[in-house]
Design a protein around this motif. Structure first.
Motif, PDB file in Angstrom:
ATOM      1  N   GLY A  30       8.426   1.990   4.447  1.00 21.19           N
ATOM      2  CA  GLY A  30       9.091   0.784   4.014  1.00 21.19           C
ATOM      3  C   GLY A  30       8.577  -0.456   4.710  1.00 21.19           C
ATOM      4  N   GLY A  31       7.727  -0.297   5.725  1.00 19.20           N
ATOM      5  CA  GLY A  31       7.090  -1.448   6.345  1.00 19.20           C
ATOM      6  C   GLY A  31       7.920  -2.187   7.358  1.00 19.20           C
ATOM      7  N   ARG A  32       9.138  -1.708   7.668  1.00 18.53           N
ATOM      8  CA  ARG A  32       9.981  -2.429   8.606  1.00 18.53           C
ATOM      9  C   ARG A  32       9.628  -2.051  10.042  1.00 18.53           C
ATOM     10  N   PHE A  37      11.398 -15.109   4.348  1.00 15.79           N
ATOM     11  CA  PHE A  37       9.984 -15.028   3.991  1.00 15.79           C
ATOM     12  C   PHE A  37       9.278 -14.371   5.173  1.00 15.79           C
ATOM     13  N   GLU A  38       8.980 -13.082   5.047  1.00  9.17           N
ATOM     14  CA  GLU A  38       8.454 -12.319   6.178  1.00  9.17           C
ATOM     15  C   GLU A  38       7.151 -11.642   5.805  1.00  9.17           C
ATOM     16  N   PRO A  39       6.165 -11.690   6.685  1.00  7.71           N
ATOM     17  CA  PRO A  39       4.955 -10.914   6.439  1.00  7.71           C
ATOM     18  C   PRO A  39       5.317  -9.448   6.256  1.00  7.71           C
ATOM     19  N   ASP A  40       4.914  -8.860   5.152  1.00  3.81           N
ATOM     20  CA  ASP A  40       5.296  -7.496   4.793  1.00  3.81           C
ATOM     21  C   ASP A  40       4.732  -6.516   5.810  1.00  3.81           C
ATOM     22  N   GLY A  41       5.646  -5.862   6.573  1.00  4.60           N
ATOM     23  CA  GLY A  41       5.205  -4.920   7.579  1.00  4.60           C
ATOM     24  C   GLY A  41       4.418  -5.568   8.696  1.00  4.60           C
ATOM     25  N   GLU A  64       6.613 -10.969   2.085  1.00  3.73           N
ATOM     26  CA  GLU A  64       7.727 -10.365   1.356  1.00  3.73           C
ATOM     27  C   GLU A  64       8.881 -11.358   1.321  1.00  3.73           C
ATOM     28  N   VAL A  65       9.374 -11.665   0.130  1.00  5.72           N
ATOM     29  CA  VAL A  65      10.491 -12.596  -0.049  1.00  5.72           C
ATOM     30  C   VAL A  65      11.756 -11.770  -0.274  1.00  5.72           C
ATOM     31  N   THR A  66      12.750 -11.956   0.590  1.00  3.02           N
ATOM     32  CA  THR A  66      13.970 -11.154   0.522  1.00  3.02           C
ATOM     33  C   THR A  66      15.188 -12.056   0.469  1.00  3.02           C
TER      34      THR A  66
END
Length: 349
Positions: A47-49, A89-93, A100-102
């Motif tokens: 999931g990249g977290r 707005f976070e860099p995915d992983g 990645e926009v959440t």
């Protein structure tokens, strides 16, 4: 929101008196850059977290990365009716080339009386203390694992308010977490109450009863947890403590296991713009089992000692640098420990 942005009747403050017209839009944001050094580097998992306070489950490496970029937009339709949004707005992983926009918060807020309001939509559920605080106000760089036993946001309806020394929050939620469709067979009930014992000392209690259904599973897993909190503020000192017990699903074990954790932080204001921080937190995500063969963050208890300094360029709005040195230990199974530095720069506007 596009309609609101296209209108020309935004609220303005008059030169003679404050005159507010509706609808109007308030914008803000929050940015953090962070260094995780030594054995604390952000690690990838499914999931990249990133795993922030786990031990031994994933490889880690030192790196500097944007920890958060949050944008806030509140649309006011009347003095007591608004739509509140927060988007991440976070860099995915933490891979810099992908963003990645959440959607985080998206709810209608109705102030039905002074000091009391309803929320309808996706918002933080009323549970815990550190759990409910924005990352921009945290005492330490990263939340304790205890505070993150379960998800923070869900879709539902809740009521919040304060009356005298009492505060409350209560709501009914679908039980699947943020940006997830309903899958389980019922709704969750979450509630929290606080009482200001003295001007310096506040106590609180929280409860959560419900169910969650994991993707691809036909079965519901129970969610049962309770929390107690205590906050003491007197002069230059702040003490924060919380204990949470869970006897259902939690994010760490990804199963219905009994879990228990707590933390204690002490903050001492040294100068107007400088705080010293000492902290300890501990979590056992599965009190009935341990993995004696290898380190396992889904079963084995672990703890963390934190020493830190928070330097404020401004306290309101918050503009600061946070420096933490962490000592981590796995308390069950093979002996595993680690230490490292977290350095965060954050700015709120």
């Amino acid at each position: 929101m596009l309609f609101l942005l296209s209108t020309s009747s935004w609220g303005q403050e008059g030169e003679e008196k404050e005159t507010i017209t509706y609808p109007r839009l308030d914008l803000g944001g929050h940015i953090q850059f962070q260094l995780d050094g030594g054995g604390l580097g952000a690690a990838r998992q499914e999931g990249g977290r990133p795993v922030r306070n786990g031990i031994g489950a994933f490889p880690t490496s030192s790196r500097i990365s944007p920890r958060r970029l949050r944008l806030y937009a509140n649309a006011y339709f009347a003095e007591n009716v608004s739509i509140v949004t927060e988007t991440d707005f976070e860099p995915d992983g933490f891979e810099q080339e992908d963003i990645e926009v959440t959607p985080l918060d998206l709810y209608l807020k109705w102030d039905y009386a002074e000091g009391h309001h309803f929320r309808i939509g996706q918002a933080k559920i009323p549970f815990g203390y550190e759990f409910l605080r924005s990352s921009r106000t945290l005492t330490v760089v990263e939340r304790s694992d205890t505070s993150r036993l379960y998800f923070q946001r869900d879709i539902g309806v809740g009521a919040y308010g304060e009356e005298g020394r009492f505060g409350y929050g209560a709501g009914v939620y679908q039980g699947q977490g943020e940006n997830e469709s309903e899958r389980n067979g019922g709704n969750d009930f979450v509630a929290k109450v606080t009482y200001q014992v003295t001007p310096q000392f506040k106590l609180g209690a929280s409860g959560h009863l419900g169910a969650i259904r994991l993707s691809g599973s036909p079965d519901d897993l129970a969610v049962r947890r309770a929390g107690l909190e205590a906050i003491y503020e007197n002069g230059p000192w702040i003490l924060e403590s919380e204990v949470i017990a869970s006897d259902g699903f939690n994010l760490f074990s990804q199963a219905e296991t009994p879990a228990f954790g707590y933390y204690l932080y002490a903050v001492r204001r040294i100068e107007e713009n400088l705080d010293a921080v000492v902290g300890y937190d501990r979590l056992d995500p599965d009190t009935d089992q341990k993995n004696s063969v290898r380190s396992d963050t889904t079963m084995n208890a672990r703890d963390r000692y934190t020493l830190g300094l928070n330097y404020y360029f401004s306290r309101d709005p918050i503009h600061r640098i946070m420096l933490n040195y962490e000592f981590r230990n796995e308390l069950e199974g093979p002996s595993v420990s680690g230490s490292g530095v977290r350095l965060r720069y954050q700015f709120v506007w």
